[in-house]
Design an enzyme around this catalytic site. Structure first.
Site, PDB file in Angstrom:
ATOM      1  N   THR A 156       0.666  -1.345   0.081  1.00 24.35           N
ATOM      2  CA  THR A 156       0.004   0.218   0.119  1.00 24.35           C
ATOM      3  C   THR A 156       0.977   1.311   0.207  1.00 24.35           C
ATOM      4  O   THR A 156       1.253   1.622  -1.037  1.00 24.35           O
ATOM      5  CB  THR A 156      -1.218  -0.152   1.294  1.00 24.35           C
ATOM      6  OG1 THR A 156      -0.126   0.025   2.465  1.00 24.35           O
ATOM      7  CG2 THR A 156      -1.863  -1.154   1.269  1.00 24.35           C
ATOM      8  N   LYS A 184       4.125  -6.933   3.779  1.00 19.37           N
ATOM      9  CA  LYS A 184       3.849  -5.440   3.351  1.00 19.37           C
ATOM     10  C   LYS A 184       3.595  -4.776   4.842  1.00 19.37           C
ATOM     11  O   LYS A 184       3.374  -5.450   5.876  1.00 19.37           O
ATOM     12  CB  LYS A 184       2.722  -5.052   2.688  1.00 19.37           C
ATOM     13  CG  LYS A 184       1.351  -5.496   3.050  1.00 19.37           C
ATOM     14  CD  LYS A 184       0.654  -4.609   3.752  1.00 19.37           C
ATOM     15  CE  LYS A 184       0.388  -3.184   3.222  1.00 19.37           C
ATOM     16  NZ  LYS A 184      -0.307  -2.433   4.257  1.00 19.37           N
ATOM     17  N   THR A 199      -1.391  -2.265   9.697  1.00 18.09           N
ATOM     18  CA  THR A 199      -1.438  -3.458   8.712  1.00 18.09           C
ATOM     19  C   THR A 199      -0.387  -4.003   8.126  1.00 18.09           C
ATOM     20  O   THR A 199       0.534  -3.192   7.406  1.00 18.09           O
ATOM     21  CB  THR A 199      -2.538  -3.312   7.481  1.00 18.09           C
ATOM     22  OG1 THR A 199      -3.847  -2.711   7.992  1.00 18.09           O
ATOM     23  CG2 THR A 199      -2.859  -4.442   6.949  1.00 18.09           C
ATOM     24  N   GLU A 286       6.537   4.584   7.735  1.00 19.27           N
ATOM     25  CA  GLU A 286       6.038   5.937   7.259  1.00 19.27           C
ATOM     26  C   GLU A 286       6.942   7.029   7.983  1.00 19.27           C
ATOM     27  O   GLU A 286       7.146   7.360   9.026  1.00 19.27           O
ATOM     28  CB  GLU A 286       4.753   6.109   7.599  1.00 19.27           C
ATOM     29  CG  GLU A 286       3.768   5.440   6.659  1.00 19.27           C
ATOM     30  CD  GLU A 286       2.222   5.427   6.883  1.00 19.27           C
ATOM     31  OE1 GLU A 286       1.565   4.856   6.235  1.00 19.27           O
ATOM     32  OE2 GLU A 286       2.006   5.952   8.100  1.00 19.27           O
ATOM     33  N   ASN A 411       0.424  11.346   7.165  1.00 20.45           N
ATOM     34  CA  ASN A 411      -0.794  11.124   7.768  1.00 20.45           C
ATOM     35  C   ASN A 411      -1.883  12.096   8.060  1.00 20.45           C
ATOM     36  O   ASN A 411      -3.105  12.144   8.692  1.00 20.45           O
ATOM     37  CB  ASN A 411      -0.576  10.280   9.040  1.00 20.45           C
ATOM     38  CG  ASN A 411      -0.052   8.935   8.762  1.00 20.45           C
ATOM     39  OD1 ASN A 411      -0.780   8.196   8.154  1.00 20.45           O
ATOM     40  ND2 ASN A 411       1.215   8.876   9.178  1.00 20.45           N
ATOM     41  N   THR A 416      -8.760  11.900   2.910  1.00 22.25           N
ATOM     42  CA  THR A 416      -9.296  10.351   2.620  1.00 22.25           C
ATOM     43  C   THR A 416     -10.440  10.520   1.745  1.00 22.25           C
ATOM     44  O   THR A 416     -11.321  11.575   1.784  1.00 22.25           O
ATOM     45  CB  THR A 416      -9.696   9.615   3.813  1.00 22.25           C
ATOM     46  OG1 THR A 416     -10.756  10.450   4.790  1.00 22.25           O
ATOM     47  CG2 THR A 416      -8.697   9.112   4.703  1.00 22.25           C
TER      48      THR A 416
END
Lengths: 416, 416
Positions: A156, A184, A199, A286, A411, A416
């Site tokens: 992702t 991942k 995740t 990240e 973030n 979104t």
């Protein structure tokens, strides 16, 4: 063993494919299919988050229903997590994804292990998913190209694909077996998988023949000491999953005793594969610019060692100190103290970059030379922290990273 | 009651002073002295961090040794936390600070409650501290100027002083009593004080006459529902302390039953003072630009309600979403799920800014108008989150804030 470009199809019996089916608006690969030519035993570890994705529900159910036996495939889409639509809709979609994979593998739908990662709260675009599975089914093969396509299709926000392989000769049987894995994970990474996970997803294969109960015990332990000992941002995803499929293609006598020599040898190799994948996830965290490597020793229990490792890796103040290259050891001691572990400050010893900074309740007095060395150690790409609680024999090695403006940009600065 | 500029000397019997004695290189005020003319009952709540500052050790010991009775003073320095020198050195320094304050108040050293906040791991500059206490002793008075000087002298990275006052007429005795408080705190804020606490410090006074056991029960409960329900950065300091001194100068019959009407009335007023100070701490949180207000309802237990509130306020992904004004409700649901509370996703209801976003396991379908309203609600200075677990009757109100680049600048871009 130099198999730099191999992963899940290196062990005998497996074929894989990765394709782009349009779930991701970017057009990047977003569907992975892994198929075994023969029935496999299988094991899984899943997020401990109380809210879980539909694929977690279906994957766990399939493992239980089949007693860990007779699995033929794993299927994963990226770009959409199929989570928080945990009503009938989401489950039906996860099941339909399994049925399509089952058709490709020539098995029952329950013999498929599903996973989904990506945006949450949106319906899976099933037309695209089903077309993707069909497309992937036509491209299944073993080899470096297939392994790379599979590793790419599960990503992702990751910047790099993550793969690992190991080979080990089982000492009792003398059989050479291999292990391969892809993973991942980049954000929402503080796995807490149960039976022990962000995740993060991992798909692991081996050609060893292993009893399903032993396989689950091996994966549970390997998860506890690898994926569950990393933290990018202390947030635990609703979709974390690791699957391990064992084809038996190596032809060894089935490993049916978790305490046997062969099981221990396989466990060690599996631990290395999971450890390598876990480190790759943190290194792709990240916004991360520096790796934080924490060695906890002398804990009264492994739970306490994990509490201390997690508290250090999760602390925003520690992460900022690491980011700034600031030898602010007091923040590390603060995090150790708040961990909930049994900590006696008058016995505690802490090192940064191998240099003692705190011992027996007091900081080490440092001259300018020592301070300079300490500062240099904090300035590198990798910061090592040593903690000796001097309360027992238990230990844990944890991996974290710094907190940077880039994490906030990733973030906070998009919608979104 | 309009006492905007009053705080700890508003209740009868107290005098205070704040001075600069040179602990802070900036020359800002760094020593606070609070003295009561008469012996007070006293209570304290302290950090749950396993590593504690010397002042925490001495303050807790004095409270226990004296059974909460006969206290005459509190003394606090800022600029140096006297922590992680928890060998004999640090304790001796904390005790010397108490002796100096005792001389000023005309009491035994054990009748003084100490606190220290600031840089960790460095020896207290005792010559400066002792001269500061003597200076402050000469300036003790009651009034707005003294209250402000005291509130300023306990600050570290705070941008603003924090004060609160309340008056209440005790229903049984008819006596009017007052409460006053000052607090500090900006970073390392996730109090977990025990009997329930960042470095946050609070000094609270009342002129009510209260039995020490009841006073401790009142402070413990007020701490649990105020200071312990805020989080700036999830890190728990080694020095968090709240003290409450009760002079009895109001002349009410001693409150010796925690269940009595008068105790309940005082508890309510104390809860308001602590709540106001707690909110002031979050609003001064390092780098904060937006307040996060979380109302948890329908929890199976108060512990579960606190788990959910804390998990939301501590989540970096939630904090980034709040910072960016992004209605990414999935992150809130993720945090609820990872909290460790008993959460049934199929019953869970979540609102953002008063708008329902998730109910019974599925997101609310929104038209463009609804999405616009939701986005507007996330764009304000204050983001409200409502969580109904529909599992019981317990509730908790939590306060957090966003995560900004300024937080990283404050904590990474300087060298200790």
């Amino acid at each position: 063993m130099n198999h730099a470009h191999r992963s899940i199809t290196l062990p005998g019996g497996f074929r894989a494919a990765g394709v782009a089916c349009g779930i991701k608006e970017s057009g990047k690969p977003d569907l992975m299919l892994l198929v075994s030519d023969v029935p496999c035993t299988a094991a899984g570890t899943f997020t401990r988050n109380a809210i879980v994705g539909a694929a977690v529900v279906v994957g766990r159910r399939n493992l239980v229903d089949r007693g860990g036996k007779g699995f033929r495939a794993a299927v994963c889409n990226s770009g959409n997590a199929n989570v928080m639509r945990i009503g009938p809709d989401g489950l039906a979609d996860a099941e339909a994804m399994c049925r399509a994979a089952a058709e490709a593998a020539g098995c029952e739908a329950s013999a498929v292990l599903p996973a989904s990662t990506g945006i949450i709260g949106r319906k899976l675009p099933m037309e695209k998913v089903l077309a993707g599975v069909a497309d992937a089914a036509g491209r299944l093969e073993a080899g470096a190209a297939a392994d790379r396509a599979a590793a790419d299709a599960i990503l992702t926000t990751d910047l790099t694909p993550k793969t690992a392989v190991r080979g080990v000769t089982l000492p009792a049987s003398g059989t050479r077996v291999t292990l391969g894995g892809i993973a991942k994970g980049s954000g929402m990474i503080a796995p807490a998988m149960s039976p022990p996970t962000a995740t993060m997803l991992a798909f692991l294969t081996t050609d060893a023949a292993v009893d399903p109960g032993v396989l689950q015990a091996l994966l549970t332990r390997a998860t506890a000491t690898s994926f569950n000992r990393i933290s990018v941002d202390s947030d635990t995803s609703t979709s974390d999953t690791a699957y391990l499929l064992a084809s038996g293609a190596a032809g060894n006598p089935v490993i049916d005793d978790a305490g046997s020599e062969d099981a221990l040898a396989l466990a060690e190799a599996l631990g290395e594969v999971c450890g390598e994948l876990a480190e790759a996830i943190v290194r792709d965290g990240e916004g991360m610019t520096k790796l934080l490597r924490v060695a906890v020793r002398g804990a009264a229990s492994e739970e306490d060692a994990d509490r201390v490792g997690r508290a250090i890796c999760d602390s925003p103040l520690v992460k900022c100190a690491v980011h700034g290259g600031d030898p602010n050891w007091g923040r590390f001691v603060m995090a150790i103290g708040k961990s909930g572990a049994a900590v006696d400050g008058t016995r505690l010893r802490v090192t940064l970059g191998g240099h003692a900074v705190f011992t027996d309740g007091v900081p080490i007095d440092m001259n300018d030379d020592a301070e300079e060395k300490l500062t240099a150690a904090l300035r590198g790409d990798e910061v090592r922290v040593g903690v000796d609680l001097r309360a027992g024999d238990a230990s844990a090695d944890w991996l974290g990273c710094d907190l940077s403006r880039a994490y906030i940009a990733i973030n906070a600065d998009y919608r979104t």
